[in-house]
Motif scaffolding. Structure first.
Motif, PDB file in Angstrom:
ATOM      1  N   THR A 101     -60.066 -43.815 -29.628  1.00 52.21           N
ATOM      2  CA  THR A 101     -58.947 -43.704 -30.562  1.00 52.21           C
ATOM      3  C   THR A 101     -57.690 -43.361 -29.793  1.00 52.21           C
ATOM      4  OG1 THR A 101     -60.374 -42.961 -32.369  1.00 52.21           O
ATOM      5  CG2 THR A 101     -58.020 -42.474 -32.564  1.00 52.21           C
ATOM      6  N   ARG A 102     -56.619 -44.058 -30.104  1.00 50.24           N
ATOM      7  CA  ARG A 102     -55.317 -43.764 -29.505  1.00 50.24           C
ATOM      8  C   ARG A 102     -54.390 -43.268 -30.613  1.00 50.24           C
ATOM      9  NH1 ARG A 102     -54.488 -48.326 -27.058  1.00 50.24           N
ATOM     10  NH2 ARG A 102     -53.112 -49.348 -28.565  1.00 50.24           N
ATOM     11  N   VAL A 103     -53.950 -42.018 -30.510  1.00 50.26           N
ATOM     12  CA  VAL A 103     -53.011 -41.475 -31.487  1.00 50.26           C
ATOM     13  C   VAL A 103     -51.610 -41.956 -31.102  1.00 50.26           C
ATOM     14  CG1 VAL A 103     -52.036 -39.396 -32.512  1.00 50.26           C
ATOM     15  CG2 VAL A 103     -54.469 -39.474 -31.911  1.00 50.26           C
ATOM     16  N   VAL A 104     -50.997 -42.719 -31.990  1.00 53.52           N
ATOM     17  CA  VAL A 104     -49.690 -43.311 -31.714  1.00 53.52           C
ATOM     18  C   VAL A 104     -48.575 -42.333 -32.039  1.00 53.52           C
ATOM     19  CG1 VAL A 104     -48.125 -45.222 -32.269  1.00 53.52           C
ATOM     20  CG2 VAL A 104     -50.606 -45.619 -32.156  1.00 53.52           C
ATOM     21  N   SER A 105     -48.640 -41.710 -33.217  1.00 55.98           N
ATOM     22  CA  SER A 105     -47.590 -40.762 -33.606  1.00 55.98           C
ATOM     23  C   SER A 105     -48.107 -39.867 -34.723  1.00 55.98           C
ATOM     24  CB  SER A 105     -46.334 -41.492 -34.076  1.00 55.98           C
ATOM     25  OG  SER A 105     -46.579 -42.196 -35.279  1.00 55.98           O
ATOM     26  N   THR A 106     -47.511 -38.696 -34.835  1.00 54.89           N
ATOM     27  CA  THR A 106     -47.815 -37.764 -35.921  1.00 54.89           C
ATOM     28  C   THR A 106     -46.518 -37.087 -36.335  1.00 54.89           C
ATOM     29  OG1 THR A 106     -48.265 -35.899 -34.441  1.00 54.89           O
ATOM     30  CG2 THR A 106     -50.140 -37.303 -35.024  1.00 54.89           C
ATOM     31  N   GLY A 107     -46.524 -36.510 -37.522  1.00 55.54           N
ATOM     32  CA  GLY A 107     -45.348 -35.774 -37.954  1.00 55.54           C
ATOM     33  C   GLY A 107     -45.394 -35.432 -39.426  1.00 55.54           C
ATOM     34  N   VAL A 108     -44.506 -34.550 -39.833  1.00 59.82           N
ATOM     35  CA  VAL A 108     -44.346 -34.181 -41.238  1.00 59.82           C
ATOM     36  C   VAL A 108     -43.051 -34.822 -41.719  1.00 59.82           C
ATOM     37  CG1 VAL A 108     -44.061 -32.296 -42.879  1.00 59.82           C
ATOM     38  CG2 VAL A 108     -45.569 -32.011 -40.892  1.00 59.82           C
ATOM     39  N   ARG A 109     -43.144 -35.560 -42.821  1.00 62.71           N
ATOM     40  CA  ARG A 109     -41.968 -36.281 -43.308  1.00 62.71           C
ATOM     41  C   ARG A 109     -41.975 -36.354 -44.831  1.00 62.71           C
ATOM     42  NH1 ARG A 109     -43.804 -41.887 -40.583  1.00 62.71           N
ATOM     43  NH2 ARG A 109     -43.987 -40.386 -38.896  1.00 62.71           N
ATOM     44  N   GLN A 110     -40.839 -36.632 -45.373  1.00 56.12           N
ATOM     45  CA  GLN A 110     -40.723 -36.800 -46.818  1.00 56.12           C
ATOM     46  C   GLN A 110     -41.428 -38.088 -47.223  1.00 56.12           C
ATOM     47  OE1 GLN A 110     -36.853 -35.975 -48.895  1.00 56.12           O
ATOM     48  NE2 GLN A 110     -36.958 -38.152 -49.334  1.00 56.12           N
ATOM     49  N   GLY A 111     -42.354 -37.974 -48.171  1.00 57.35           N
ATOM     50  CA  GLY A 111     -43.155 -39.115 -48.556  1.00 57.35           C
ATOM     51  C   GLY A 111     -42.379 -40.140 -49.348  1.00 57.35           C
ATOM     52  N   GLU A 112     -42.641 -41.410 -49.096  1.00 55.59           N
ATOM     53  CA  GLU A 112     -42.068 -42.477 -49.894  1.00 55.59           C
ATOM     54  C   GLU A 112     -42.703 -42.467 -51.278  1.00 55.59           C
ATOM     55  OE1 GLU A 112     -42.661 -46.062 -47.740  1.00 55.59           O
ATOM     56  OE2 GLU A 112     -41.478 -45.415 -45.998  1.00 55.59           O
ATOM     57  N   ALA A 113     -42.090 -43.213 -52.193  1.00 54.68           N
ATOM     58  CA  ALA A 113     -42.519 -43.173 -53.590  1.00 54.68           C
ATOM     59  C   ALA A 113     -43.977 -43.572 -53.750  1.00 54.68           C
ATOM     60  CB  ALA A 113     -41.621 -44.085 -54.427  1.00 54.68           C
ATOM     61  N   GLU A 114     -44.398 -44.648 -53.102  1.00 49.42           N
ATOM     62  CA  GLU A 114     -45.785 -45.104 -53.241  1.00 49.42           C
ATOM     63  C   GLU A 114     -46.759 -44.077 -52.696  1.00 49.42           C
ATOM     64  OE1 GLU A 114     -48.550 -49.047 -52.290  1.00 49.42           O
ATOM     65  OE2 GLU A 114     -46.861 -48.561 -50.966  1.00 49.42           O
TER      66      GLU A 114
END
Length: 278
Positions: free
Chosen positions: A124-137
């Motif tokens: 498994t290669r982890v590309v990116s992680t983070g906490v962000r405001q979720g989109e509507a869907e």
């Protein structure tokens, strides 16, 4: 092979390479709209010098048949999508040259587990992680108020060293604090169970075919226009609450979907037809 658009004639060797590359594209040997083999391999394949290969590729680029780019994701690409590009070859599968991954839709997908069960080497290669405001869907799927904070995890799964899937997964940041401190190269199902005491008990998936775009090339080692299986997935825990939401792209040339069904007699003698959704 005649004069190119710049008025320079190709020599016999470069002309033979150019004709051979066009033939590869037309026969579907080059993936749909995809990357040609590197110059070294073309040189070996056609028995021509690297200089002849470069002249041939320059001619093809000037003629609008290929595009050449530099950089990590660079190379020479066929410009026109080729409808003869095969997702896979039955003959190669029958001879055991290409192994595909069997995946059953609608179940809790522990990718490392089902790959190991099928005797693939898993990575498994982890590309990116983070906490962000979720989109509507995303917020709607997770049962969260609009613009809630979500944890986003983007990963690439590899089977026998070859990219299989690209996953963008989202969970509630409030419900799963410190999840980014965990090992994200394994199964998140195990993390959910061991650390948070929740288990995925129901899974809903929508599966479509999508053609790869240029930004998929690095992650999945695919060509523009190559077919992918696009899976939009929501899982629910043992209490019926949304657990995770994800967008997954599986390489169609490396994945089989295995589906089984049972017809149960309703007692009326009429066939039990599945519901067809509009």
């Amino acid at each position: 092979m005649g004069a190119d658009p710049s008025g320079v004639r190709l020599g016999p060797a470069a002309g033979r390479v150019a004709e051979g590359v066009l033939s590869m594209i037309e026969r579907g040997q080059v993936r749909m709209g995809g990357r040609l083999p590197p110059e070294r391999r073309l040189s070996e394949h056609f028995g021509a010098s690297r200089e002849s290969v470069r002249r041939a590729l320059a001619w093809l680029e000037a003629a609008g048949e290929v595009r050449r780019t530099r950089g990590k994701a660079g190379g020479t690409f066929a410009l026109c999508p080729n409808p003869n590009w095969p997702a896979y070859s039955w003959s190669r599968l029958a001879d055991g040259h290409d192994r595909v991954v069997a995946r059953q839709p609608g179940i809790d997908v522990n990718v490392p587990a089902f790959l190991r069960h099928q005797h693939f080497e898993v990575a498994t290669r982890v590309v990116s992680t983070g906490v962000r405001q979720g989109e509507a869907e995303i917020c709607a799927a997770l049962g969260l108020p609009a613009r809630s904070q979500t944890v986003a995890i983007e990963r690439v799964r590899l089977a026998d060293g070859v990219p299989l899937s690209w996953e963008r997964l989202f969970v509630s940041a409030e419900r799963f604090p410190e999840i980014l401190d965990q090992d994200l190269t394994g199964s998140l199902s195990q993390v959910f169970g061991d650390l948070y005491g929740v288990t995925a008990c129901e899974v809903s998936e929508r599966i479509r075919v999508r053609l790869a775009e240029s930004h998929h090339a690095d992650h999945l080692d695919v060509s523009v226009g190559q077919p992918l299986l696009a899976i939009t997935r929501t899982s629910y825990d043992q209490h019926g609450a949304p657990l995770e939401f994800s967008y997954d792209l599986f390489r169609a040339d490396r994945t089989e979907l295995h589906v089984s069904s049972t017809n149960r007699d309703s007692g009326s003698g009429a066939p039990n037809n599945p519901e067809v959704l509009p």
